[in-house]
Design an enzyme around this catalytic site. Structure first.
Site, PDB file in Angstrom:
ATOM      1  N   HIS A   1       0.808  -1.225   0.000  1.00 40.01           N
ATOM      2  CA  HIS A   1       0.000   0.000   0.000  1.00 40.01           C
ATOM      3  C   HIS A   1       0.844   1.279   0.000  1.00 40.01           C
ATOM      4  O   HIS A   1       0.287   2.375  -0.170  1.00 40.01           O
ATOM      5  CB  HIS A   1      -0.923   0.038   1.221  1.00 40.01           C
ATOM      6  CG  HIS A   1      -2.016  -0.979   1.196  1.00 40.01           C
ATOM      7  ND1 HIS A   1      -2.852  -1.156   0.113  1.00 40.01           N
ATOM      8  CD2 HIS A   1      -2.414  -1.888   2.137  1.00 40.01           C
ATOM      9  CE1 HIS A   1      -3.720  -2.123   0.379  1.00 40.01           C
ATOM     10  NE2 HIS A   1      -3.469  -2.586   1.600  1.00 40.01           N
TER      11      HIS A   1
ATOM     12  N   ASP B   1      -5.182 -12.608   3.531  1.00 40.13           N
ATOM     13  CA  ASP B   1      -6.418 -12.075   4.092  1.00 40.13           C
ATOM     14  C   ASP B   1      -7.627 -12.309   3.191  1.00 40.13           C
ATOM     15  O   ASP B   1      -8.737 -11.875   3.526  1.00 40.13           O
ATOM     16  CB  ASP B   1      -6.285 -10.586   4.442  1.00 40.13           C
ATOM     17  CG  ASP B   1      -5.506  -9.793   3.410  1.00 40.13           C
ATOM     18  OD1 ASP B   1      -5.150 -10.344   2.351  1.00 40.13           O
ATOM     19  OD2 ASP B   1      -5.230  -8.599   3.667  1.00 40.13           O
TER      20      ASP B   1
ATOM     21  N   HIS C   1      -6.735  -6.923  -0.394  1.00 39.15           N
ATOM     22  CA  HIS C   1      -6.803  -5.483  -0.647  1.00 39.15           C
ATOM     23  C   HIS C   1      -5.960  -5.128  -1.870  1.00 39.15           C
ATOM     24  O   HIS C   1      -4.896  -5.710  -2.088  1.00 39.15           O
ATOM     25  CB  HIS C   1      -6.295  -4.699   0.570  1.00 39.15           C
ATOM     26  CG  HIS C   1      -7.040  -4.989   1.823  1.00 39.15           C
ATOM     27  ND1 HIS C   1      -6.606  -5.925   2.754  1.00 39.15           N
ATOM     28  CD2 HIS C   1      -8.202  -4.490   2.311  1.00 39.15           C
ATOM     29  CE1 HIS C   1      -7.473  -5.982   3.755  1.00 39.15           C
ATOM     30  NE2 HIS C   1      -8.442  -5.129   3.517  1.00 39.15           N
TER      31      HIS C   1
END
Length: 308
Positions: free
Chosen positions: A122, A243, A161
């Site tokens: 990120h 995740d 994500h």
């Protein structure tokens, strides 16, 4: 050949507030799951600024170095924090990823798993975010291109994500294919299909909540593997976030531990066909501790089998 496990005790020194999902226990559980496995165990070196500068400007490095507190914890954004040991931990993450490239390229190991924290995918060019300070995988990919003379590399990010940081850092890198699967809508809100990079080298594959292993396997076989094969990379990088496991509390994708083993096996087969089996995998997310440990364990088992 064998698989390298690259980590460092400094990565336990990155401390987040109580209750934060990106906690010290994550790395502890991953390393515990890897105990007794046939691995070449290596301490991650601390990256020099020169390595980080492959993707981030000096101003970003200096800002993070200055932000680290002498005591306590400081908040950088809504969910990203630094403690006194965080900068060193982040440098170990970059250094470990770069060292993994060097070891694989030299033939010292067949592939490598970099078990460090904080994660990296990120972190944007000048913005730490999403628990991440530096873009570990992007830096390692550019290191392979710039310092080992590779013509093309590919990155597959299966964290739940979107890897907005990797996308940002490699937006203009024509020689780096970036493929991301991720739940959408979900943090950080990027990763739409129209985001394709300056050279069309980025492919985002948004997934709906509830996507299960059967559908994901079809996406990998019918979309991701053909993309990699068409690009013909000389090294494959994995942003290994776990995740997307059905037990993870931060998302709603329903993969099983066995799915992560299959994903790794299929990507390893592609790497064997295309790039002499060269794989560097870097730990990203995964916030249910038992699911994280089990998934990382089978991921590394598949890497070990592929390296033999």
């Amino acid at each position: 050949m064998t698989t390298a496990l690259i980590t460092h005790p400094d990565c336990h020194g990155h401390v987040t507030p109580e209750g934060h999902p990106e906690q010290v226990a994550r790395l502890h559980e991953v390393l515990k799951a890897l105990e007794g496995k046939d691995l070449r165990r290596v301490e991650a070196p601390a990256a020099a600024d020169d390595s980080i500068l492959l993707c981030h400007p000096q101003a970003h490095i200096d800002a993070l170095r200055a932000a680290r507190p002498e005591t306590g914890i400081v908040q950088l954004d809504a969910d990203t924090y630094m403690s006194p040991g965080s900068f060193e931990a982040a440098c170990r993450g970059v250094g470990g990823a770069v060292a993994a490239v060097d070891m694989v390229m030299s033939g010292e190991v067949g592939n490598a798993f970099v078990a460090t924290r904080p994660p990296g995918h990120h972190a944007e060019t000048e913005q730490p975010m999403g628990f991440c300070l530096f873009g570990n995988v992007a830096i390692a990919a550019r290191h392979a291109l710039r310092n080992h003379g590779l013509k093309k590399v590919a990155i597959v990010d299966f964290d739940v994500h979107h890897g907005n940081g990797t996308q940002d850092l490699l937006w203009n890198e024509a020689d780096a294919l970036f493929v991301s699967t991720h739940q959408m809508p979900l943090y950080p809100g990027t990763g739409a299909q129209h985001e394709q990079g300056a050279h069309g080298q980025i492919t985002n594959i948004p997934l709906s909540a509830g996507t299960d292993g059967e559908l994901y396997r079809k996406i990998l076989a019918n979309r991701i593997i053909p993309l990699i094969e068409a690009f013909e990379p000389e090294m494959l990088f994995l942003s290994a976030g776990f995740d997307a496991h059905r037990d993870d509390p931060l998302a709603s994708i329903a993969l099983s531990t066995e799915d992560f083993q299959w994903i790794t096996e299929e990507l390893a087969k592609a790497a064997a066909r295309l790039c002499e089996g060269r794989i560097v995998s870097c730990l990203e997310g995964g916030y249910d501790l038992p699911a994280l440990a089990a998934s990382a364990g089978v991921h590394v088992d598949a890497l070990i089998a592929a390296a033999r």
